[in-house]
Design an enzyme around this catalytic site. Structure first.
Site, mmCIF file in Angstrom:
data_model
loop_
_atom_site.group_PDB
_atom_site.id
_atom_site.type_symbol
_atom_site.label_atom_id
_atom_site.label_comp_id
_atom_site.label_asym_id
_atom_site.label_seq_id
_atom_site.Cartn_x
_atom_site.Cartn_y
_atom_site.Cartn_z
ATOM 1 N N TYR A 1 -42.364 6.572 -169.800
ATOM 2 C CA TYR A 1 -43.023 7.491 -168.878
ATOM 3 C C TYR A 1 -42.342 8.854 -168.915
ATOM 4 O O TYR A 1 -43.016 9.896 -168.943
ATOM 5 C CB TYR A 1 -42.993 6.914 -167.461
ATOM 6 C CG TYR A 1 -43.785 7.718 -166.448
ATOM 7 C CD1 TYR A 1 -45.160 7.549 -166.323
ATOM 8 C CD2 TYR A 1 -43.161 8.637 -165.611
ATOM 9 C CE1 TYR A 1 -45.896 8.277 -165.398
ATOM 10 C CE2 TYR A 1 -43.882 9.373 -164.682
ATOM 11 C CZ TYR A 1 -45.245 9.188 -164.577
ATOM 12 O OH TYR A 1 -45.963 9.919 -163.660
ATOM 13 N N LYS B 1 -44.094 12.423 -170.024
ATOM 14 C CA LYS B 1 -44.160 13.606 -169.171
ATOM 15 C C LYS B 1 -43.398 14.788 -169.771
ATOM 16 O O LYS B 1 -43.728 15.948 -169.496
ATOM 17 C CB LYS B 1 -43.653 13.270 -167.767
ATOM 18 C CG LYS B 1 -44.580 12.333 -167.001
ATOM 19 C CD LYS B 1 -45.989 12.908 -166.849
ATOM 20 C CE LYS B 1 -46.903 12.020 -166.018
ATOM 21 N NZ LYS B 1 -48.243 12.625 -165.817
#
Length: 248
Positions: A142, A146
């Protein structure tokens, strides 16, 4: 967050197309907007499929005459400790959170370019995260996804400026949404926290300068600003809405 922003945009007079793999949820949001006197369209959209994204953009232009703002909000997370991350976990998260944003930017930009730069400026807004600026050992894929969103903001701004398209984004921190409800359960399952419901309060106390987690309503003002003429001289920027996590 997507639902709250769609309703906020509509309340400001925008005509909004809401796309998600959960078509029923899209219809619910569109219905609320219409009942409040706004204009909204609901479409089924898997952001990892270019055909879906192109169809959503085409439906927006066909229904409303043009596309002027694109908000890439879809995201997914499935925490695993660093040594437990699998190829499947990596591929799922990166495909939705990074590739999905790229496809959304590309298909929206193609339509905006076709409309002519004299009809701009056009706005592309990507949702980053506090993890666009740092990383934690239980959400490495994740975090990477990002960081990729931040790269897409920076690179996209350079690629699209000649077409009168700005690219910016915002980075939430700990937000009370359906995604976090599942994330809370997952963090317990991997042993990061002892019981469900503990993660948000603990993170608020230990990581957030303002000592509270956020709600979708905390981000809508920034999302509105980035879609408005007040941000016309901004591009390539990621604004943090995190209650002071990153500076801690």
């Amino acid at each position: 967050m997507g639902a709250a922003i769609a309703e906020y945009y509509a309340a400001q007079g925008a005509k909004v197309c809401i796309g998600d793999i959960n078509l029923e949820g899209c219809h619910e949001v569109a219905t609320r907007i219409k009942e409040a006197g706004g204009s909204a369209l609901a479409v089924k959209l898997d952001v990892t499929k270019r055909a879906d994204m192109k169809a959503a953009v085409d439906a927006t232009v066909e229904s409303f005459g043009s596309i002027n703002v694109m908000l890439n909000n879809a995201g997914i997370n499935k925490p695993l400790m660093f040594l437990d991350v699998t190829e499947e976990n990596w591929d799922l998260i990166m495909k939705v959170n990074a590739l999905g944003v790229l496809i959304g930017m590309q298909e929206a930009a193609k339509a905006m370019i076709k409309q002519g730069k004299e009809n701009g400026p056009y706005k592309i807004i990507n949702v980053g995260s506090i993890l666009s600026r740092q990383a934690f050992d239980d959400v490495i894929p994740y975090s990477c996804s990002k960081h990729a969103v931040l790269a897409l903001i920076n690179g996209g701004a350079k690629a699209l400026v000649e077409h009168n398209i700005t690219v910016n984004g915002y980075g939430p921190g700990v937000v009370r949404t359906e995604l976090w409800e599942q994330l809370d359960k997952d963090l317990v399952a991997i042993g990061k926290f002892e019981k469900e419901g503990e993660s948000m309060d603990t993170l608020a106390e230990t990581m957030i300068l303002m000592k509270r987690y956020s709600y979708p309503e905390d981000v809508i003002g920034t999302a509105g600003f980035l879609a408005s003429s007040e941000s016309d001289y901004m591009t390539g920027q990621l604004l943090m809405i995190d209650g002071g996590i990153v500076i801690q």
